[in-house]
Scaffold this active site. Structure first.
Site, PDB file in Angstrom:
ATOM      1  N   ARG A  91      51.817  40.320 -44.709  1.00 11.56           N
ATOM      2  CA  ARG A  91      50.751  41.104 -44.068  1.00 11.56           C
ATOM      3  C   ARG A  91      51.331  42.299 -43.312  1.00 11.56           C
ATOM      4  O   ARG A  91      50.860  42.669 -42.243  1.00 11.56           O
ATOM      5  CB  ARG A  91      49.913  40.242 -43.133  1.00 11.56           C
ATOM      6  CG  ARG A  91      49.391  38.968 -43.755  1.00 11.56           C
ATOM      7  CD  ARG A  91      48.553  39.199 -44.995  1.00 11.56           C
ATOM      8  NE  ARG A  91      48.164  37.952 -45.638  1.00 11.56           N
ATOM      9  CZ  ARG A  91      47.631  37.875 -46.852  1.00 11.56           C
ATOM     10  NH1 ARG A  91      47.421  38.962 -47.562  1.00 11.56           N
ATOM     11  NH2 ARG A  91      47.296  36.706 -47.366  1.00 11.56           N
ATOM     12  N   ASN A 122      56.105  31.525 -41.162  1.00 11.08           N
ATOM     13  CA  ASN A 122      56.493  30.739 -42.335  1.00 11.08           C
ATOM     14  C   ASN A 122      57.996  30.949 -42.524  1.00 11.08           C
ATOM     15  O   ASN A 122      58.450  31.672 -43.392  1.00 11.08           O
ATOM     16  CB  ASN A 122      55.709  31.195 -43.571  1.00 11.08           C
ATOM     17  CG  ASN A 122      54.217  31.018 -43.393  1.00 11.08           C
ATOM     18  OD1 ASN A 122      53.754  30.006 -42.882  1.00 11.08           O
ATOM     19  ND2 ASN A 122      53.452  32.019 -43.801  1.00 11.08           N
ATOM     20  N   GLU A 129      48.938  24.849 -43.465  1.00  8.00           N
ATOM     21  CA  GLU A 129      49.059  25.577 -44.726  1.00  8.00           C
ATOM     22  C   GLU A 129      50.304  25.147 -45.505  1.00  8.00           C
ATOM     23  O   GLU A 129      51.021  25.960 -46.077  1.00  8.00           O
ATOM     24  CB  GLU A 129      49.073  27.091 -44.470  1.00  8.00           C
ATOM     25  CG  GLU A 129      47.817  27.584 -43.785  1.00  8.00           C
ATOM     26  CD  GLU A 129      47.832  29.082 -43.537  1.00  8.00           C
ATOM     27  OE1 GLU A 129      46.766  29.707 -43.677  1.00  8.00           O
ATOM     28  OE2 GLU A 129      48.899  29.616 -43.191  1.00  8.00           O
ATOM     29  N   LYS A 157      44.835  31.227 -31.734  1.00  5.09           N
ATOM     30  CA  LYS A 157      44.143  32.405 -32.269  1.00  5.09           C
ATOM     31  C   LYS A 157      42.822  32.597 -31.526  1.00  5.09           C
ATOM     32  O   LYS A 157      42.167  31.637 -31.137  1.00  5.09           O
ATOM     33  CB  LYS A 157      43.881  32.244 -33.765  1.00  5.09           C
ATOM     34  CG  LYS A 157      45.144  32.351 -34.610  1.00  5.09           C
ATOM     35  CD  LYS A 157      44.827  32.474 -36.092  1.00  5.09           C
ATOM     36  CE  LYS A 157      46.099  32.646 -36.904  1.00  5.09           C
ATOM     37  NZ  LYS A 157      45.841  32.917 -38.328  1.00  5.09           N
ATOM     38  N   ASP A 202      40.345  32.658 -38.399  1.00  3.63           N
ATOM     39  CA  ASP A 202      41.556  33.391 -38.770  1.00  3.63           C
ATOM     40  C   ASP A 202      41.365  34.900 -38.688  1.00  3.63           C
ATOM     41  O   ASP A 202      41.260  35.563 -39.716  1.00  3.63           O
ATOM     42  CB  ASP A 202      41.972  32.994 -40.191  1.00  3.63           C
ATOM     43  CG  ASP A 202      43.374  33.462 -40.552  1.00  3.63           C
ATOM     44  OD1 ASP A 202      44.079  33.954 -39.673  1.00  3.63           O
ATOM     45  OD2 ASP A 202      43.747  33.317 -41.725  1.00  3.63           O
ATOM     46  N   GLU A 252      45.060  42.512 -41.008  1.00  4.92           N
ATOM     47  CA  GLU A 252      45.093  41.673 -42.213  1.00  4.92           C
ATOM     48  C   GLU A 252      43.734  41.571 -42.898  1.00  4.92           C
ATOM     49  O   GLU A 252      43.623  41.766 -44.105  1.00  4.92           O
ATOM     50  CB  GLU A 252      45.600  40.274 -41.860  1.00  4.92           C
ATOM     51  CG  GLU A 252      45.595  39.310 -43.025  1.00  4.92           C
ATOM     52  CD  GLU A 252      46.066  37.919 -42.638  1.00  4.92           C
ATOM     53  OE1 GLU A 252      45.956  37.010 -43.487  1.00  4.92           O
ATOM     54  OE2 GLU A 252      46.530  37.728 -41.494  1.00  4.92           O
TER      55      GLU A 252
END
Length: 838
Positions: A176, A218, A299, A373, A378, A406
């Site tokens: 992103r 990640n 995820e 968040k 999201d 994003e």
């Protein structure tokens, strides 16, 4: 003479090209600089001689800034001076050692500063070295905006944690990221040349950001390699003079995948010892490392739940490792199952944060901060504030905001985000029936916790504009300002940024202010409104429209749209129960459809398309109208920006204009796609008969085709008439012709086509044997958004040729030369009378 020179400098500054690398730290000459320079101090005293100190940096920055603003280079000394015409900058300790008692000492908090500027005497005192640097930047910001008047005040941060998160990968790519490759990594390792990193640390320090996570949540286990740990030290060294502490994201499975243990169980003593050893190695190289960021069991990521341990067990393992060094663990609350079943009416991804974290309140170590968040899903164009903020009374929390756009246009659409963030920060969750604004919860004030603050996902790249767009930098600037003081108003922050970035012209200030303040409402209107979320493709690029992608998958960003109705029922009475996750006063508001704000109606309620809103409109008619209204606003941005020609340097003027033209065209793709999708699904007509009715368009598939063939686009709604044309092969030229049936006159001729990654097709447009224009499908080189290999809402775009003389009966001819995988695809051609947008 001095006034003439000042005017000349201003004129030169106006016409000189700027690439955006200086951002808001341009230190351009200010109007009447020659008249005010006589009250500028004649020397700088920076009470520190260590070059790695932020106080030393403050002295150098003051010298640099005053030279740019006033054209005067002042000497910098490390020794205290009794001269009256002096800027003195230092810490509370060094200042009192040099000058005696300081009355305001007790009011200064960590990272805070005192600034007193009276005539040619300026005193800047920081509670610590970082605070001294922040005070210097504040003084320079005021000078750069022409604020020369006397001031005396203390400024303390709202929260101790003010970090950015960069989602950089070790190979140099950025998840992103829309502004080129990483400034931190290349080919698996930390970069050797860290100059750009130092420049970024300077930018962050100027907006009082004190920490940065440099790699993707990640995380790659190889960030822990010996070579990369050495690289981390190199990065930390160049950021240290700016008071920006380095941190890294960790892969929870590193003990197994990197350390060759047979487990990553957080309660396994061997795993615990392994992390302690790795942490010791890192702190040996980076003694002031800020800490770790961890994404676990989300995820597909590894985490403690694999071993039936709690998320607190996992977070506390890292907390024990960094605690001896004063380090912090930011543990993301972004934990959910991405394989939930939509046929289960009670299933709801928005409940995941509460389900995973509520029962762990008070079980996290004091140096753990749960990073939440701002909404339960999201980074959507509109979400309610996450109820988790009000549920964790005994746990440190931070709010996660996203500067990189994003889901919100990926820096190709102007969307000034501060008003969105302010709405969340000012929202009162009424925990225990008491005032509980989100900003007061994350500052640690409301629940009296030791830590708290802000995490902003930025994703800067090597592009000179840092974020890929000059105007998008207003969001990074606003993030830092709000993290320091969330009581500031969005428009005031914006106008500070405009003056620092573009200068003092009142028309420039008014125009960019107007465009920016309209941008979030406009984007919400043409992308997804009434709380339905951003109706983008959630399974692919997150850029263009694809409302069907929201449903019938396990990701849980559902709209539950069918032929008759739309929206998530999140009530306790009949739905997922999400409304009940809020404190009673808020829960009761969201439970009742009459008291739920219309802009969150479809977030909390499943209703028929014919449901009447408080405006009196039906849901479906509101959709139609809002999408037309939002895209119409995007068209005005082009003309507004064009009005600034000659008032903004040409390099930035052309760069922004290109994006505003793209946004204007892409907003029409959004408008038509969303409206056509729900018109097709509901079979309810638009009261104004606009949807599906485009009298100025010539559909490409209706033209005479040679070397071209019709192509059914998917998703269907991203092509006018559901169909486009592509060349019959990737090596043969396509030609489409038609005779113009519109009345003779002057038109703006627009071509909607698809620009795919993997090829650069060439196009040539003729009318009446006259060349109107030629172009190449090369937006992948000009825009930073995530590209697409398909004909869809991501690759759909338009080019417009203005003021074209057209005669009825003329032949229009468009020739497409395919390239690579790009088959020169065309959707339609529009012949638009002046002032008309089809």
């Amino acid at each position: 003479m001095r006034l003439f020179i000042s005017a000349l400098l201003l004129a030169l500054r106006l016409v000189a090209a700027e690439d955006g690398s200086a951002a808001w730290l341009r230190y351009a000459p200010v109007p009447h600089a020659a008249n005010t320079s006589r009250i500028t101090p004649s020397e700088i005293v920076a009470l520190n001689s260590t070059k790695s100190s932020p106080v030393y940096t403050a002295g150098q920055e003051l010298q640099r800034g005053i030279a740019g603003i006033f054209g005067r280079k002042l000497n910098v000394s490390a020794q205290a001076s009794s001269a009256l015409s002096t800027i003195v900058v230092g810490t509370l300790e060094t200042f009192t050692d040099a000058y005696g008692d300081f009355d305001e000492a007790e009011d200064l908090e960590e990272d805070g500063f005192f600034l007193c500027a009276t005539g040619d005497k300026v005193v800047i005192v920081g509670q610590n070295e970082r605070g001294a640097l922040y005070g210097a930047f504040e003084y320079l910001s005021r000078l750069a905006q022409g604020h020369i008047s006397s001031v005396s005040f203390i400024s303390n941060p709202s929260a101790p944690i003010r970090w950015t998160n960069e989602w950089d990968n070790l190979d140099g790519s950025i998840e992103r990221g829309f502004a080129g490759p990483s400034i931190f990594f290349r080919n698996g390792f930390v970069v050797d040349n860290v100059t750009r990193v130092a420049e970024y640390a300077r930018l962050l320090a100027s907006i009082r950001i004190n920490g940065i996570i440099i790699n993707n949540v990640n995380a790659d286990v190889q960030v822990l390699s010996a070579r990369n740990i050495e690289g981390l030290a190199r990065l930390a060294d160049v950021m240290r003079p700016y008071g920006v502490q380095l941190g890294i994201s960790l892969n929870f499975a590193s003990p197994e995948d990197f350390g060759k243990l047979n487990s990553y169980d957080p309660l396994d003593p061997k795993v615990d010892a392994w992390w302690a050893n790795v942490t010791n190695q890192i702190y040996a190289k980076v003694p002031d490392m800020a800490g770790y960021l961890v994404k676990a069991n989300s995820e597909g990521q590894a985490g403690p739940l694999t071993y039936n341990r709690t998320l607190a067990d996992g977070a506390n393992m890292f907390a024990r490792a960094v605690e001896p060094y004063g380090g912090v663990v930011m543990f993301r609350a972004f934990v959910y199952d991405n394989h939930i079943n939509e046929t289960d009416w009670k299933a709801d991804r928005a409940n995941a944060q509460l389900e995973f974290f509520q029962n762990l309140d008070g079980k996290f170590n004091d140096n753990v901060v749960v990073q939440i968040k701002y909404g339960p899903i999201d980074f959507q164009v509109r979400e309610p504030a996450s109820p988790l903020f009000s549920a964790l009374h005994h746990t440190n929390t931070a709010i996660e905001l996203q500067i990189t756009q994003e889901y919100l246009g990926q820096q190709c659409h102007l969307v000034y985000l501060a008003p969105l963030w302010k709405e969340i920060l000012e929202f009162d969750l009424r925990a225990d029936g008491r005032p509980s604004k989100v900003k007061d919860i994350v500052s640690s004030e409301r629940f009296n916790r030791p830590l708290g603050g802000y995490a902003g996902v930025v994703n800067v790249g090597t592009n000179s504009t840092w974020l890929g767009s000059h105007l998008a930098m207003s969001n990074l600037y606003a993030y830092g300002r709000l993290a320091w003081d969330p009581s500031l108003e969005s428009e005031a922050i914006l106008q500070d940024w405009i003056r620092l970035t573009f200068g003092f012209d009142q028309k420039v200030l008014n125009t960019i202010t107007d465009m920016s303040m309209k941008s979030w409402p406009a984007y919400e209107n043409y992308s997804g409104n009434l709380g339905i979320q951003t109706l983008t493709d959630i399974t692919y690029t997150h850029f263009g429209p694809n409302p069907a992608s929201q449903d019938n998958n396990g990701w849980g960003q559902w709209t539950r749209a069918d032929k008759f109705s739309i929206g998530m029922d999140r009530t306790v009475n009949n739905g997922t129960g999400n409304a009940g996750n809020y404190p009673p006063e808020i829960a009761n508001m969201y439970e009742n459809i009459e008291t739920t704000p219309d802009n969150l109606l479809l977030w909390f309620h499943h209703v028929p398309y014919t449901q009447r809103l408080k405006s009196g409109k039906t849901v479906i008619q509101h959709f139609y109208d809002a999408h037309y209204e939002g895209s119409a606003v995007a068209q005005t941005f082009v003309k507004q920006w064009e009005s600034l020609k000659g008032k903004v340097d040409m390099e930035r003027y052309e760069h922004v204009l290109f994006r505003q033209v793209f946004q204007a065209g892409h907003s029409l793709v959004w408008r038509d796609s969303i409206n056509e999708f729900y018109h097709n699904l509901s079979e309810i007509p638009d009261d104004l008969r606009r949807v599906g009715n485009h009298p100025y368009r010539l559909e490409a598939e209706d033209m005479r085709l040679v070397g071209y063939k019709p192509y059914s686009v998917s998703p269907f709604e991203t092509a006018s008439g559901y169909t486009a044309i592509v060349t019959t092969s990737n090596s043969s030229v396509g030609v489409a012709t038609a005779n113009i049936t519109f009345a003779s006159g002057t038109y703006d001729v627009a071509v909607n086509y698809y620009d795919l990654i993997g090829g650069k097709a060439q196009y040539h447009l003729e009318i009446g044997n006259r060349t109107i224009g030629a172009w190449t499908g090369d937006l992948e080189d000009k825009l930073g958004h995530t590209p697409s290999i398909y004909l869809d809402g991501h690759s759909a775009t338009r080019i417009t040729f203005k003021g074209v003389e057209v005669r009825r009966g003329n032949m229009v001819k468009i020739t497409g030369q395919p390239n690579g995988i790009e088959p020169a695809p065309i959707d339609y051609i529009s012949f638009l009378p002046p002032g008309i947008v089809d």
